[in-house]
Design a protein around this motif. Structure first.
Motif, PDB file in Angstrom:
ATOM      1  N   GLY A  62       7.802  -7.813  -0.351  1.00  0.00           N
ATOM      2  CA  GLY A  62       6.434  -7.923   0.124  1.00  0.00           C
ATOM      3  C   GLY A  62       6.299  -7.708   1.625  1.00  0.00           C
ATOM      4  O   GLY A  62       5.306  -8.126   2.217  1.00  0.00           O
ATOM      5  N   LEU A  63       7.272  -7.054   2.231  1.00  0.00           N
ATOM      6  CA  LEU A  63       7.263  -6.869   3.685  1.00  0.00           C
ATOM      7  C   LEU A  63       6.596  -5.580   4.132  1.00  0.00           C
ATOM      8  O   LEU A  63       6.230  -5.440   5.297  1.00  0.00           O
ATOM      9  CB  LEU A  63       8.691  -6.928   4.226  1.00  0.00           C
ATOM     10  CG  LEU A  63       9.386  -8.279   4.030  1.00  0.00           C
ATOM     11  CD1 LEU A  63      10.838  -8.188   4.459  1.00  0.00           C
ATOM     12  CD2 LEU A  63       8.650  -9.368   4.790  1.00  0.00           C
ATOM     13  N   VAL A  64       6.472  -4.611   3.218  1.00  0.00           N
ATOM     14  CA  VAL A  64       5.830  -3.334   3.517  1.00  0.00           C
ATOM     15  C   VAL A  64       4.903  -2.983   2.363  1.00  0.00           C
ATOM     16  O   VAL A  64       4.987  -3.557   1.279  1.00  0.00           O
ATOM     17  CB  VAL A  64       6.852  -2.195   3.730  1.00  0.00           C
ATOM     18  CG1 VAL A  64       7.742  -2.453   4.934  1.00  0.00           C
ATOM     19  CG2 VAL A  64       7.690  -1.964   2.484  1.00  0.00           C
ATOM     20  N   LEU A  65       4.046  -2.005   2.611  1.00  0.00           N
ATOM     21  CA  LEU A  65       3.120  -1.525   1.594  1.00  0.00           C
ATOM     22  C   LEU A  65       3.633  -0.209   1.022  1.00  0.00           C
ATOM     23  O   LEU A  65       4.331   0.536   1.710  1.00  0.00           O
ATOM     24  CB  LEU A  65       1.744  -1.286   2.220  1.00  0.00           C
ATOM     25  CG  LEU A  65       1.175  -2.418   3.063  1.00  0.00           C
ATOM     26  CD1 LEU A  65      -0.139  -1.988   3.680  1.00  0.00           C
ATOM     27  CD2 LEU A  65       1.028  -3.670   2.243  1.00  0.00           C
TER      28      LEU A  65
ATOM     29  N   HIS B  57       4.546  -6.819  -8.559  1.00  0.00           N
ATOM     30  CA  HIS B  57       5.313  -8.063  -8.731  1.00  0.00           C
ATOM     31  C   HIS B  57       5.262  -8.919  -7.460  1.00  0.00           C
ATOM     32  O   HIS B  57       5.120 -10.144  -7.542  1.00  0.00           O
ATOM     33  CB  HIS B  57       6.770  -7.763  -9.096  1.00  0.00           C
ATOM     34  CG  HIS B  57       6.953  -7.163 -10.453  1.00  0.00           C
ATOM     35  ND1 HIS B  57       6.434  -7.708 -11.611  1.00  0.00           N
ATOM     36  CD2 HIS B  57       7.608  -6.040 -10.843  1.00  0.00           C
ATOM     37  CE1 HIS B  57       6.756  -6.962 -12.643  1.00  0.00           C
ATOM     38  NE2 HIS B  57       7.468  -5.923 -12.208  1.00  0.00           N
ATOM     39  N   ALA B  58       5.386  -8.269  -6.297  1.00  0.00           N
ATOM     40  CA  ALA B  58       5.316  -9.002  -5.026  1.00  0.00           C
ATOM     41  C   ALA B  58       3.931  -9.622  -4.841  1.00  0.00           C
ATOM     42  O   ALA B  58       3.808 -10.759  -4.364  1.00  0.00           O
ATOM     43  CB  ALA B  58       5.648  -8.070  -3.858  1.00  0.00           C
ATOM     44  N   GLN B  59       2.880  -8.885  -5.238  1.00  0.00           N
ATOM     45  CA  GLN B  59       1.516  -9.426  -5.143  1.00  0.00           C
ATOM     46  C   GLN B  59       1.370 -10.658  -6.025  1.00  0.00           C
ATOM     47  O   GLN B  59       0.833 -11.683  -5.592  1.00  0.00           O
ATOM     48  CB  GLN B  59       0.491  -8.369  -5.571  1.00  0.00           C
ATOM     49  CG  GLN B  59       0.275  -7.282  -4.572  1.00  0.00           C
ATOM     50  CD  GLN B  59      -0.615  -6.173  -5.123  1.00  0.00           C
ATOM     51  OE1 GLN B  59      -0.626  -5.884  -6.315  1.00  0.00           O
ATOM     52  NE2 GLN B  59      -1.352  -5.537  -4.236  1.00  0.00           N
TER      53      GLN B  59
ATOM     54  N   ARG C 275       4.519 -12.830  -2.339  1.00  0.00           N
ATOM     55  CA  ARG C 275       5.615 -12.693  -1.374  1.00  0.00           C
ATOM     56  C   ARG C 275       5.146 -11.904  -0.160  1.00  0.00           C
ATOM     57  O   ARG C 275       4.368 -10.957  -0.273  1.00  0.00           O
ATOM     58  CB  ARG C 275       6.804 -11.963  -2.013  1.00  0.00           C
ATOM     59  CG  ARG C 275       7.592 -12.807  -2.991  1.00  0.00           C
ATOM     60  CD  ARG C 275       8.912 -12.132  -3.365  1.00  0.00           C
ATOM     61  NE  ARG C 275       8.729 -10.901  -4.105  1.00  0.00           N
ATOM     62  CZ  ARG C 275       8.705 -10.812  -5.440  1.00  0.00           C
ATOM     63  NH1 ARG C 275       8.837 -11.895  -6.176  1.00  0.00           N
ATOM     64  NH2 ARG C 275       8.551  -9.636  -6.023  1.00  0.00           N
ATOM     65  N   GLY C 276       5.653 -12.267   0.993  1.00  0.00           N
ATOM     66  CA  GLY C 276       5.403 -11.526   2.226  1.00  0.00           C
ATOM     67  C   GLY C 276       3.930 -11.407   2.553  1.00  0.00           C
ATOM     68  O   GLY C 276       3.200 -12.409   2.569  1.00  0.00           O
ATOM     69  N   VAL C 277       3.468 -10.167   2.791  1.00  0.00           N
ATOM     70  CA  VAL C 277       2.078  -9.943   3.186  1.00  0.00           C
ATOM     71  C   VAL C 277       1.101 -10.444   2.126  1.00  0.00           C
ATOM     72  O   VAL C 277      -0.027 -10.817   2.446  1.00  0.00           O
ATOM     73  CB  VAL C 277       1.791  -8.456   3.488  1.00  0.00           C
ATOM     74  CG1 VAL C 277       2.661  -7.963   4.624  1.00  0.00           C
ATOM     75  CG2 VAL C 277       1.955  -7.578   2.287  1.00  0.00           C
ATOM     76  N   TRP C 278       1.538 -10.472   0.870  1.00  0.00           N
ATOM     77  CA  TRP C 278       0.641 -10.857  -0.225  1.00  0.00           C
ATOM     78  C   TRP C 278       0.387 -12.361  -0.264  1.00  0.00           C
ATOM     79  O   TRP C 278      -0.509 -12.816  -0.961  1.00  0.00           O
ATOM     80  CB  TRP C 278       1.205 -10.345  -1.551  1.00  0.00           C
ATOM     81  CG  TRP C 278       1.489  -8.879  -1.452  1.00  0.00           C
ATOM     82  CD1 TRP C 278       2.708  -8.279  -1.399  1.00  0.00           C
ATOM     83  CD2 TRP C 278       0.521  -7.843  -1.317  1.00  0.00           C
ATOM     84  NE1 TRP C 278       2.561  -6.917  -1.244  1.00  0.00           N
ATOM     85  CE2 TRP C 278       1.227  -6.621  -1.197  1.00  0.00           C
ATOM     86  CE3 TRP C 278      -0.876  -7.808  -1.286  1.00  0.00           C
ATOM     87  CZ2 TRP C 278       0.584  -5.396  -1.056  1.00  0.00           C
ATOM     88  CZ3 TRP C 278      -1.504  -6.583  -1.144  1.00  0.00           C
ATOM     89  CH2 TRP C 278      -0.780  -5.401  -1.024  1.00  0.00           C
TER      90      TRP C 278
END
Length: 191
Positions: A139-142, A161-163, A167-170
Motif C-alpha cells: 500500500g505504499l504506491v499506487l 487487497h491493500a485497500q 495498508r499504507g496510503v489506504w
C-alpha cells in the motif's frame, strides 16, 4: 531597537539566501541523477545505488555505468510536500531502497525503453520477485494506469487487497482520497 531590527532583517535575508542556494543545488543534483542513462542489457545483473523517489532509482550496470530507472506500473506520492500525504512518498522511497540494497537486480525493459525524461522504463526483480508489485501490496504506491503495461491485472488485484486491508496510503483518509482522484485523472487521460 533599530540595531536589533536591522539584525533581525539581516538574519532573515541570510537565511533566505541560504535556502535558495540549497534548493538550487539540490535540484541540480536531482537533475544530474535523472540524466544517468547508460543502456541496460537484457539479463544483466544490476546493483542499487540510490532511490531518487518512491518509483525511480539509480542503478549501476555490471560495467559500473549509472542508469536511472523509472519502475513501470507504479506511482509514488511526492515526498517533498508539506502535507500528511508526503510521508507516504518517503515511506515508499525507503521501502524501495530496502528491497534493492545489497541484492542482485534484474530489469525487464519496457517498450518504449525510455520515458520523456530519458529514464529507462523497466520492471525490477529481486530473487524473481517484482519489486513494484511488492510496494503495491504494502500500500505504499499506487498502480499507475495512465499507460498500459503487461502486469496491470496483477497490480490492480494487489492494490484492491491493500485497500481492503487499509495498508499504507489506504489507511489514511486524505491519502486514499488523493489516490482515488489520481486514478480518475489517469482513466480520463486514457480515453
Amino acid at each position: 531597537m533599530i540595531r536589533s531590527l536591522w539584525s533581525f532583517w539581516g538574519l532573515v535575508a541570510a537565511l533566505s539566501t541560504f535556502g535558495a542556494v540549497f534548493a538550487v543545488g539540490a535540484e541540480r543534483q536531482r537533475a544530474a541523477l535523472l540524466a544517468a542513462t547508460a543502456p541496460i542489457q537484457e539479463g544483466e545483473t544490476l546493483t542499487f545505488s540510490q532511490a531518487i523517489d518512491g518509483d525511480t532509482v539509480l542503478l549501476a550496470t555490471e560495467g559500473g555505468e549509472r542508469v536511472t530507472v523509472r519502475l513501470v506500473g507504479i506511482k509514488a506520492f511526492d515526498r517533498d510536500g508539506k502535507d500528511a500525504v508526503s510521508g507516504f512518498g518517503q515511506s515508499s522511497m525507503d521501502a524501495l531502497a530496502r528491497a534493492l540494497t545489497n541484492n542482485p537486480i534484474r530489469a525487464e525493459l519496457f517498450d518504449p525503453p525510455l520515458d520523456s525524461r530519458g529514464r529507462t522504463l523497466a520492471t525490477l526483480y529481486v530473487n524473481d520477485a517484482d519489486v513494484g508489485l511488492g510496494l503495491v501490496r504494502e500500500g505504499l504506491v499506487l498502480v499507475y494506469t495512465a499507460h498500459p503495461f503487461p502486469a496491470v491485472g496483477a497490480y490492480l488485484e494487489e492494490q484492491a487487497h491493500a485497500q481492503q486491508a487499509r495498508r499504507g496510503v489506504w489507511g489514511n483518509a486524505e491519502a486514499a482520497e488523493r489516490a482515488f482522484a489520481l486514478a480518475r485523472e489517469w482513466r480520463a487521460r486514457r480515453k
